[in-house]
Design a protein around this motif. Structure first.
Motif, mmCIF file in Angstrom:
data_model
loop_
_atom_site.group_PDB
_atom_site.id
_atom_site.type_symbol
_atom_site.label_atom_id
_atom_site.label_comp_id
_atom_site.label_asym_id
_atom_site.label_seq_id
_atom_site.Cartn_x
_atom_site.Cartn_y
_atom_site.Cartn_z
ATOM 1 N N TYR A 280 -56.112 -13.526 -32.344
ATOM 2 C CA TYR A 280 -55.967 -13.263 -30.912
ATOM 3 C C TYR A 280 -57.318 -12.909 -30.301
ATOM 4 C CZ TYR A 280 -54.308 -10.717 -26.733
ATOM 5 O OH TYR A 280 -54.088 -10.270 -25.456
ATOM 6 N N HIS A 281 -58.028 -12.023 -30.952
ATOM 7 C CA HIS A 281 -59.314 -11.605 -30.388
ATOM 8 C C HIS A 281 -60.380 -12.657 -30.463
ATOM 9 C CE1 HIS A 281 -57.592 -7.494 -30.626
ATOM 10 N NE2 HIS A 281 -57.939 -7.666 -29.379
ATOM 11 N N TYR A 282 -60.373 -13.397 -31.524
ATOM 12 C CA TYR A 282 -61.350 -14.479 -31.588
ATOM 13 C C TYR A 282 -61.079 -15.459 -30.453
ATOM 14 C CZ TYR A 282 -64.079 -18.480 -32.829
ATOM 15 O OH TYR A 282 -64.972 -19.513 -32.748
ATOM 16 N N VAL A 283 -59.824 -15.842 -30.315
ATOM 17 C CA VAL A 283 -59.479 -16.854 -29.322
ATOM 18 C C VAL A 283 -59.841 -16.375 -27.922
ATOM 19 C CG1 VAL A 283 -57.547 -18.031 -28.193
ATOM 20 C CG2 VAL A 283 -57.672 -17.936 -30.692
ATOM 21 N N TRP A 284 -59.462 -15.145 -27.624
ATOM 22 C CA TRP A 284 -59.619 -14.682 -26.256
ATOM 23 C C TRP A 284 -61.041 -14.173 -25.976
ATOM 24 C CZ3 TRP A 284 -54.553 -13.667 -23.576
ATOM 25 C CH2 TRP A 284 -54.747 -13.564 -22.186
ATOM 26 N N ASP A 285 -61.496 -13.249 -26.801
ATOM 27 C CA ASP A 285 -62.771 -12.584 -26.497
ATOM 28 C C ASP A 285 -63.999 -13.409 -26.881
ATOM 29 O OD1 ASP A 285 -61.071 -10.599 -25.754
ATOM 30 O OD2 ASP A 285 -61.382 -9.367 -27.548
ATOM 31 N N ARG A 286 -63.887 -14.192 -27.942
ATOM 32 C CA ARG A 286 -65.041 -14.999 -28.338
ATOM 33 C C ARG A 286 -64.948 -16.418 -27.796
ATOM 34 N NH1 ARG A 286 -69.757 -14.142 -29.072
ATOM 35 N NH2 ARG A 286 -70.002 -15.905 -30.511
ATOM 36 N N PHE A 287 -63.919 -17.091 -28.203
ATOM 37 C CA PHE A 287 -63.847 -18.515 -27.870
ATOM 38 C C PHE A 287 -63.733 -18.738 -26.360
ATOM 39 C CE2 PHE A 287 -62.040 -22.849 -27.837
ATOM 40 C CZ PHE A 287 -62.967 -23.479 -28.668
ATOM 41 N N ALA A 288 -62.816 -18.053 -25.722
ATOM 42 C CA ALA A 288 -62.595 -18.285 -24.290
ATOM 43 C C ALA A 288 -63.663 -17.596 -23.438
ATOM 44 C CB ALA A 288 -61.207 -17.792 -23.895
#
Length: 728
Positions: free
Chosen positions: A644-652
């Motif tokens: 969740y955090h990778y997707v939202w905070d890093r990737f997006a």
RNA sequence: GAGCGACUAGCUCAUUUGGUAGAGCGACUCUUUGACGUAGAGUAGGUGACAGGUUCGAUUCCUGUGUCGCUCACCA
């Protein structure tokens, strides 16, 4: 390629889920054999098996089921993607007593009663009723996205299951591990059946405590209505207050209904500090008294009948229900000047029926009991040898404690809805004989005529055999391939009822532990942390939530931050947050596809810019390596949050924002590198999210192009440079 | 009476070989033709129940105390 126009709108779970589930089901890939046939999974791949806790065929899905289905599906989807021959076997439970209660209520509404009905007729009625309702629960399990193998679905009353249960009963009988005996059992006068100790609740009550004159003694009791037949007076051998009395001495005294002769018994079981240190006993209706009576071979007499009414021994009170009789008896005792004093507000615990709260009346009954000690000892050895892993670990201690102090298990139930006990009872001496083949006609002890045992097995006796029974022990090929199973995932609440008994019976019958790992989840509570109950009106229906926010959101909400063994407070806010997440993933896909229309992803692309090569790719691959390890350790709550955090905070928030700048620039190599990275990473994200949010990821997968296979059978993404993660 | 567990931000919970505590929700401020307002950028908020011990260092290990919860138990 052109982007799918569905992506232009927010993710619509409702329009997606049923269609996707149908695709999965029709693919046949829920069945490991089909996966092997179609070359999806190597024929020599290691098996991975979960037996689904059989759901009440007559029930409907509650939040607890939602959690079971989510966790097990996450494990199964992950293992399938890891290339295991993965079997998740679904089952339905006839849920003996539970279902019978439901049916009795239905009968009551219709003005009928089970008492007096023909047993076979009643059984058939309940069977029809249950099977009619069973489609409901299955549809609901599918709604959660469960990728279980419906071709192997079992019902606890399937003929082959019943045969297995019979065989087990016979083996226990032959090995002298099951016996029929007169023992004190917990009897519910409303439901007209006995229970095992686990089905009884302890409830604190405040009652009067009566001090009664019993000849030269004062005895204390909260239950004067049981005292009619009391003719033994028991005291501790070391009690100096009563040292003038000797064991076996008789004393004539005046009692409730006239003069009696009492006999003095000395026994260590008496607590000198309690009450007056002296008591009379009622062996038929009290466990301790029964024990004392057995030890000294004393007479036992029934005082209260199965309906809770006094028997003729109570004289003028015969036929009166004990609740009504108590004040009348006290009145009479007072008149005879046999009441020394009455202590009010006496706090004590009473045992009640877990279903109707009726006070349990212990009764001596002739029933079947399993000798648990020998079974428990073998299991203890295995547990101490670390051959079984408990998650969370403290359940191991709890299990060990329980096994160390285990009592014989009453498996007879006086209900019709269940597997009937294949046994004959001697009409003369009440000796019980297992008779699976229905051949016994005379008592093996006294040669008298026999009759069929009319009782049924405790539901847990059959479900305790579920892992090997459902896999077709020992002849079915599945038994050889998928047994012992890999994980037993179920509610911590039923650690004794079910898990420990499965281990004991599984080990006894198959000589192997039925599973290597026990994963126990906690209760699902409402948002305020209260237990859900119909009377409180705080029951959260998982299907209402999936309907509103999508199944993927529901699944994420069930799993994120939910450590094993800990209760989970389920709030709608949390589910809503993950609905937003599903949509976020959806929009990320839209951005990535929108900005990479001119290229195709190349797995072997090497011309990455420094940033991608040295930072971004190692970052996602490190994440995958970490979460793979954590998946193997069953730490789903961590994995879900990390992704969740990778997707939202890093990737997006970072990578996509950076990409906008790159795409506006002029460096073509940098643009291509970034496009390849975005496409490659999106695919990885979709794969690692799939066990958690299977629907939205499968839908996105179908839009990524060049993907002939369903995502559910894609390979879990490994970082090629890191080699394979730990295999277990 | 015994066993087990919990005690960390307003709420729900994370943080494993011990290294100056994190997230979601909620609150507050700002942003509105931008992949997404089902959004973005921020802010506030914790002497990690308490007391000792081990350690260079403890939320993490040990001991004790307290509070809460669960389970087990034959107190007539």
């Amino acid at each position: 390629m052109e982007i799918n126009e569905k992506l232009l709108k927010p993710y619509n779970a409702k329009d997606t889920e049923d269609r996707i589930y149908k695709l999965w089901e029709e693919s046949g890939f829920f069945n490991p054999d089909v996966c092997v046939e179609k070359g999806i999974i190597d024929k020599d791949a290691k098996p991975f098996t979960i037996i689904m806790p059989p759901t009440n065929a007559n029930g409907s899905l509650h939040a607890g089921h939602g959690l079971v289905m989510t966790i097990e599906d996450i494990i199964i989807r992950y293992k399938r993607m890891r290339g295991y021959k993965t079997l998740w076997l679904p089952g339905l439970d006839h849920a003996g007593f539970e279902t019978q209660i439901v049916y009795e209520k239905k009968l009551e509404k219709e003005g009928r009663s089970r008492f007096g009905m023909d047993k076979r007729e009643l059984y058939q009625e309940i069977l029809d009723f249950t099977l009619n309702n069973s489609k409901n629960i299955k549809d609901q399990i599918k709604k959660i996205g469960a990728s279980c193998d419906w071709t192997r679905e079992k019902f606890t009353l399937d003929p082959d299951i019943v045969q297995t249960v019979y065989k087990t009963f016979k083996k226990l009988y032959t090995d002298d591990l099951v016996y029929r005996g007169e023992r004190i059992v917990s009897w519910c006068s409303k439901h007209q059946t006995s229970f095992s100790d686990l089905e009884i609740l302890d409830e604190e009550r405040i009652d009067n405590f009566y001090y009664l004159k019993y000849g030269p003694f004062i005895i204390a009791t909260s239950r004067p209505e049981t005292k009619f037949g009391d003719k033994y007076i028991v005291m501790h051998p070391d009690d100096t207050r009563y040292s003038t009395y000797t064991h076996g001495q008789t004393i004539d005294l005046e009692w409730i209904n006239g003069p009696i002769t009492a006999t003095v018994i000395k026994d260590e079981l008496v607590d000198m500090k309690f009450g007056t240190g002296v008591m009379t006993i009622t062996p038929w209706h009290d466990a301790t008294d029964f024990e004392i009576a057995e030890k000294h071979k004393l007479d036992k007499e029934q005082i209260i009948d199965e309906m809770g009414k006094l028997l003729p021994i109570a004289g003028e009170f015969a036929g009166i229900h004990i609740n009504k009789a108590r004040p009348l008896i006290i009145e009479k005792l007072k008149n005879k000047n046999l009441v020394e004093k009455i202590e009010e507000n006496y706090k004590h615990t009473v045992r009640t029926c877990y279903k109707c709260n009726t006070i349990i009346e212990p009764q001596i009954k002739n029933q079947w009991f399993v000798k648990m000690k020998p079974l428990a000892e073998k299991v203890l050895e295995k547990i101490n040898n670390e051959e079984i892993t408990y998650i969370p670990e403290h359940y191991k201690k709890i299990t060990i404690n329980w096994l160390n102090d285990i009592k014989d298990w009453n498996i007879s139930r006086q209900i019709v809805w269940g597997i009937s006990i294949p046994a004959k009872i001697c009409k003369n001496c009440a000796h019980g004989m297992a008779d699976v083949d229905n051949t016994i006609t005379t008592c093996s002890k006294c040669g008298s005529e026999v009759k069929q045992d009319n009782d049924t097995f405790d539901t847990w006796f059959s479900s305790g055999q579920w892992p090997f029974a459902s896999l077709g022990y020992p002849d079915n090929i599945d038994f050889k391939n998928f047994y012992p199973t890999s994980v037993m995932e179920t509610a911590g609440e039923i650690i004794f009822f079910w898990v420990s008994r499965m281990i004991m019976l599984g080990l006894y019958i198959t000589d192997k532990l039925p599973f290597k790992t026990v994963y126990l989840h906690g209760l699902v509570l409402d948002a305020k942390g209260l237990k859900m109950s119909k009377s409180k009106g705080n029951v959260i229906d998982p299907l209402v939530l999936t309907e509103k926010y999508g199944t993927d959101a529901f699944r994420m909400g069930m799993v994120v931050g939910n450590t094993p063994g800990t209760s989970l407070s389920l709030s709608e806010d949390k589910i809503r947050a993950y609905r937003n997440f599903a949509n976020k993933v959806w929009n990320i896909t839209r951005f990535v596809l929108d900005n990479t229309k001119d290229i195709k992803h190349d797995d072997n692309f090497t011309n990455y810019s420094q940033l991608e090569k040295e930072k971004l790719i190692p970052e996602i691959d490190n994440l995958i390596r970490e979460i793979t390890k954590e998946m193997d350790e069953y730490k789903f709550y961590l994995v879900a949050e990390k992704i969740y955090h990778y997707v939202w905070d890093r990737f997006a928030d970072v990578i996509i924002e950076e990409s906008k700048v790159i795409f506006e620039g002029t460096n073509e190599q940098e643009k291509e590198s970034r496009k390849q990275f975005l496409l490659g990473t999106l695919a990885k994200i979709i794969k690692i999210l799939h066990p958690f949010t299977p629907f939205v990821t499968e839908e996105i997968w179908s839009m990524l192009g060049n993907n002939k296979k369903l995502l559910m059978v894609e390979k879990w993404p490994f970082d090629k440079t890191q080699g394979k993660p730990n295999d277990n």
